[in-house]
Enzyme design. Structure first.
Site, mmCIF file in Angstrom:
data_model
loop_
_atom_site.group_PDB
_atom_site.id
_atom_site.type_symbol
_atom_site.label_atom_id
_atom_site.label_comp_id
_atom_site.label_asym_id
_atom_site.label_seq_id
_atom_site.Cartn_x
_atom_site.Cartn_y
_atom_site.Cartn_z
ATOM 1 C CE LYS A 1 1.959 1.447 -10.021
ATOM 2 N NZ LYS A 1 2.215 0.113 -9.927
ATOM 3 C CE LYS B 1 -11.330 1.743 -9.697
ATOM 4 N NZ LYS B 1 -12.200 0.592 -9.517
ATOM 5 C CE LYS C 1 -1.307 -5.147 -4.254
ATOM 6 N NZ LYS C 1 -1.706 -6.073 -5.372
#
Ligand code: TRP
Length: 327
Positions: free
Chosen positions: A191, A194, A111
């Protein structure tokens, strides 16, 4: 009964990866465990998000949980920010968590790479808040996808550090991995997620689902229809394993490796099974949308019940810390 805690971020759109890796499994577990399921909005604010959409996304996530078969009779379902003790306990856990441990979390590193403009303390503290979520209820088991195992290990370490520095009051929870395989996105690369846009939404219409499946990447070495394929490296086959029965898996394995069936045939079979399983989920979601009072009610009752447990744990924690209590 043994207690389970798990959480899901209010991304607004839940995809097949979330469904197979987590929510479907949660629905089964309700029969055997004392279950608490949480929409983790305080986790979601660690990255940029559209503020005006957060309320809607939170409710949509709750709707999906209910549509997938979680019931307020068997589970406590609530919104994290409705029980402020989560963040309170996270602060206390901050004082026993080694910085080096959170710095090496792969989700944090990913992230931080994806959101360079805002690498904030919350992003780093994310797994500590997650540990607080779980330990606030002294849950022994945490049903999550494989990508969360590292966070559950950290949760155990936080419990251990607290227990040895102060008094042993926390269990060391274990992850419960779903038997389902890990599903990649329709790109067959990463993976399903969204933010990567490679997902199939649980509530998407049939024609959208089919279009995404039809164009999804399969075994890249199977170029022509007459080439035999290798199911082991095909993401469509992996998704089949989550939705199709053994007889069909055998049929596909034989058909694919002998070039007896093509990828489109295989995808059509998958589409039918996904449709059969998700149609009732979509119908239930539509029904709930017309009955928002019920959904809000479920979340309120869930939060009330959780607040009670959380309050008791925090009293115990503050006493354990030796803090001066209010009169
Ligand atoms: N980090 C989890 C995820 O991204 C969500 C989560 C937050 C969670 N708190 C939790 C999962 C506590 C299990 C237990 O999927």
């Amino acid at each position: 009964m043994k207690r389970i805690f798990s959480g899901i971020q209010p991304t607004g759109e839940i995809h097949l990866g979330n469904y197979v890796g987590a929510i479907r499994n949660w629905a089964y577990l309700q029969d055997d465990y004392d279950c608490i399921f949480c929409v983790v909005d305080y986790h979601a604010i660690t990255i940029e998000y559209p503020v005006e959409e957060m309320k809607r996304r939170t409710l949509d996530t709750a709707i999906i949980l209910l549509a997938c078969g979680l019931t307020p009779e068997r589970s406590k379902i609530f919104v994290q920010s409705h029980v402020p003790e989560h963040t309170e306990l996270a602060w206390i856990f901050n004082t026993v968590t080694p910085i080096g441990e959170v710095e090496r979390m792969t989700q944090f590193k990913d992230k931080a790479r994806q959101h360079r403009a805002n690498i904030n303390m919350g992003l780093m503290d994310y797994p500590v808040l997650q540990a607080a979520d779980i330990l606030l209820y002294k849950a022994g088991y945490v049903p999550v996808g494989e990508d969360q195992v590292q966070h559950i290990e950290l949760c155990r370490e936080v419990a251990r550090k607290f227990n040895t520095r102060f008094t042993p009051i926390f269990p060391e929870p274990e992850e419960l991995l779903s038997m389902a395989p890990r599903i990649l996105g329709v790109d067959g690369q990463s993976k399903m997620s969204k933010s990567l846009g490679n997902y199939i939404g649980v509530l998407e219409e049939d024609d959208v689902v089919w279009e995404k499946l039809r164009t999804a990447v399969t075994d890249v070495n199977r170029v022509r229809r007459k080439d035999p394929g290798n199911p082991e490296v095909c993401n469509i086959y992996t998704i089949h394993r989550a939705f199709s029965d053994n007889a069909m898996l055998i049929e596909i394995d034989r058909g694919c490796t002998s070039a007896g069936i093509g990828c489109i045939d295989c995808k059509k079979m998958l589409f039918e099974n996904v449709k059969r399983e998700l149609t009732p989920v979509r119908e239930k979601a539509r029904e709930l949308e017309k009955n928002m009072d019920y959904v809000v009610d479920v979340l309120e009752k869930g939060a009330d019940a959780c607040r009670e447990i959380a309050h008791a744990t925090m009293e115990e924690v503050r006493a354990t810390l030796g803090l001066y209590p209010p009169r």
